[in-house]
Design an enzyme around this catalytic site. Structure first.
Site, PDB file in Angstrom:
ATOM      1  N   LYS A 111      58.774 -16.086  62.586  1.00 48.81           N
ATOM      2  CA  LYS A 111      58.840 -14.842  61.803  1.00 48.81           C
ATOM      3  C   LYS A 111      59.095 -13.649  62.719  1.00 48.81           C
ATOM      4  CE  LYS A 111      57.801 -15.969  57.398  1.00 48.81           C
ATOM      5  NZ  LYS A 111      58.631 -17.099  57.151  1.00 48.81           N
ATOM      6  N   LYS A 194      65.266 -26.599  56.698  1.00 45.73           N
ATOM      7  CA  LYS A 194      64.202 -26.412  55.710  1.00 45.73           C
ATOM      8  C   LYS A 194      64.625 -25.489  54.575  1.00 45.73           C
ATOM      9  CE  LYS A 194      59.914 -24.088  55.101  1.00 45.73           C
ATOM     10  NZ  LYS A 194      59.228 -22.907  55.500  1.00 45.73           N
ATOM     11  N   LYS A 197      62.229 -19.519  51.244  1.00 46.55           N
ATOM     12  CA  LYS A 197      62.602 -18.252  50.607  1.00 46.55           C
ATOM     13  C   LYS A 197      63.315 -17.315  51.565  1.00 46.55           C
ATOM     14  CE  LYS A 197      58.562 -18.603  48.402  1.00 46.55           C
ATOM     15  NZ  LYS A 197      57.315 -18.397  47.711  1.00 46.55           N
TER      16      LYS A 197
HETATM   17  P1  AMP Z   1      55.365 -20.498  50.897  1.00 48.39           P
HETATM   18  O1  AMP Z   1      56.562 -20.561  50.017  1.00 48.39           O
HETATM   19  O2  AMP Z   1      55.700 -20.272  52.326  1.00 48.39           O
HETATM   20  O3  AMP Z   1      54.299 -19.586  50.376  1.00 48.39           O
HETATM   21  O4  AMP Z   1      54.749 -21.977  50.909  1.00 48.39           O
HETATM   22  C1  AMP Z   1      53.914 -22.479  49.889  1.00 48.39           C
HETATM   23  C2  AMP Z   1      53.729 -23.967  49.998  1.00 48.39           C
HETATM   24  O5  AMP Z   1      54.991 -24.640  49.832  1.00 48.39           O
HETATM   25  C3  AMP Z   1      53.171 -24.437  51.339  1.00 48.39           C
HETATM   26  O6  AMP Z   1      52.230 -25.487  51.098  1.00 48.39           O
HETATM   27  C4  AMP Z   1      54.371 -24.983  52.061  1.00 48.39           C
HETATM   28  O7  AMP Z   1      54.022 -26.013  52.965  1.00 48.39           O
HETATM   29  C5  AMP Z   1      55.222 -25.528  50.915  1.00 48.39           C
HETATM   30  N1  AMP Z   1      56.666 -25.498  51.270  1.00 48.39           N
HETATM   31  C6  AMP Z   1      57.454 -24.400  51.385  1.00 48.39           C
HETATM   32  N2  AMP Z   1      58.737 -24.758  51.721  1.00 48.39           N
HETATM   33  C7  AMP Z   1      58.733 -26.114  51.829  1.00 48.39           C
HETATM   34  C8  AMP Z   1      59.739 -27.098  52.140  1.00 48.39           C
HETATM   35  N3  AMP Z   1      61.009 -26.758  52.378  1.00 48.39           N
HETATM   36  N4  AMP Z   1      59.372 -28.402  52.151  1.00 48.39           N
HETATM   37  C9  AMP Z   1      58.082 -28.766  51.887  1.00 48.39           C
HETATM   38  N5  AMP Z   1      57.093 -27.899  51.584  1.00 48.39           N
HETATM   39  C10 AMP Z   1      57.401 -26.595  51.551  1.00 48.39           C
END
Ligand code: AMP
Length: 329
Positions: A111, A194, A197
């Site tokens: 980040k 990956k 967002k």
């Molecule tokens: P965030 O969108 O960063 O708030 O992530 C929320 C949850 O989604 C967390 O448990 C992350 O590990 C999971 N997550 C986000 N992006 C991925 C991805 N590309 N593959 C697997 N898990 C994801």
């Protein structure tokens, strides 16, 4: 009964990475555990300091959670900023966390690279806020994707350190929970490792079928297999990894054989993949639309969730204050 906690930042809609990495596990777990699922609106300030309409974004994620099958009667679903107790625990945990270890966290370094003009202290202490989210409910299981493994290690360290410093066994060490045997990482179809967002490569649960088809058909590929049984280049491996997550095993095997005997046509594979993604998302998408228009219901669920989450967090904070030596009220 063991307690489970997981959360998602409302910096955009839920995408397939969130769904397969976290939300699908929540839905399964809510029937077996004491579950807390929260919307991490404070966390979102680390990357989005001036959110346009943060309450609206939180309600949108809530509607999406419900559409995926989270049941507010079974699980406690709440918005992080409705539970001020979290901040007090965050403060105590920060006092026992060292800048050296926070600086080594990969997600912080990533980040910091992405937003060099805004390497803020909140970003730096993201892992301790995440630890406070988890430990305030004394959760033992946390469904996460692969990207969160290091932050989970920090949460365990916070629990261990608090217990050691204050000679207590208050905090259990939270363990990562995976839906299948191992952590899921949903790849981006733009050739990146990956789906995320901030990477602008997401297929969202609110995407309509025609949008999904367009996104999948644009997935990055190459010239195709040149020699039988050759290893797959990274972008193609990503495509296959994606298929392994969303499609049936037979489908995956069919295209894998085609790769191995050099008859694979990416267009056919992507068409199949698009239909498999649509089949997962379309029913969820229809339910999102139903929930999103029912503001009254969303508000009631958030209020009910906040009450239950505060009760749980306050009980832990009373213990923490007693253990450290502060006045307990
Ligand atoms: P965030 O969108 O960063 O708030 O992530 C929320 C949850 O989604 C967390 O448990 C992350 O590990 C999971 N997550 C986000 N992006 C991925 C991805 N590309 N593959 C697997 N898990 C994801």
């Amino acid at each position: 009964m063991e307690t489970v906690l997981s959360g998602i930042r409302p910096t955009g809609n839920l995408h397939l990475g969130n769904y397969y990495g976290a939300v699908r596990s929540f839905v399964k777990m809510q029937y077996e555990y004491n579950c807390f699922f929260f919307i991490a609106d404070w966390h979102s300030l680390t990357t989005h300091p001036t959110p346009e309409n943060i309450q609206n974004s939180a309600r949108t994620i809530l509607a999406e959670y419900l559409a995926c099958g989270l049941d507010p009667e079974k699980a406690t679903i709440y918005v992080q900023s409705d539970v001020p107790e979290t901040i007090e625990l965050y403060l105590y945990l920060n006092m026992n966390t060292y800048i050296g270890e926070l600086g080594r966290v990969t997600t912080f370094k990533e980040k910091a690279r992405q937003q060099p003009d805004n390497v803020n202290a909140g970003l730096f202490t993201y892992p301790t806020l995440m630890a406070a989210d988890i430990l305030q409910h004394r959760a033992t299981k946390v469904p996460v994707g692969k990207d969160q493994e290091q932050n989970m290690e920090m949460a365990r360290k916070c629990a261990r350190r608090f217990n050691n410093i204050y000679k207590t066994e208050l905090f259990p060490e939270p363990q990562n929970f995976y839906f299948a045997k191992e952590a899921v990482k949903v790849p981006g179809l733009d050739g990146s490792g990956k789906m995320g967002k901030s990477d602008g490569n997401c297929i969202y649960l609110c995407d309509e079928p025609k949008v999904i088809r367009k996104k999948v058909m644009k997935a990055v590929t190459d010239l195709g297999p040149q020699t039988p049984n050759s290893p797959k280049p990274e972008v193609i491996q990503n495509l296959f990894n994606f298929m392994k997550i969303v499609s049936a095993e037979d489908t995956y095997n069919y295209f894998d054989e085609k790769w191995n005997d050099c008859t694979l046509r990416y267009g056919d594979m992507k068409k199949q993949l698009a239909e498999d993604v649509v089949a997962v998302i379309q029913p969820i998408q229809e339910r999102i639309n139903e929930f999103a228009t029912n503001q009254q219901l969303l508000d009631n669920i958030a209020r009910m969730g906040a009450e239950k989450a505060r009760e749980s967090a306050a009980a832990t904070l009373r213990e923490v204050r007693k253990i450290i030596g502060f006045r307990v009220y």
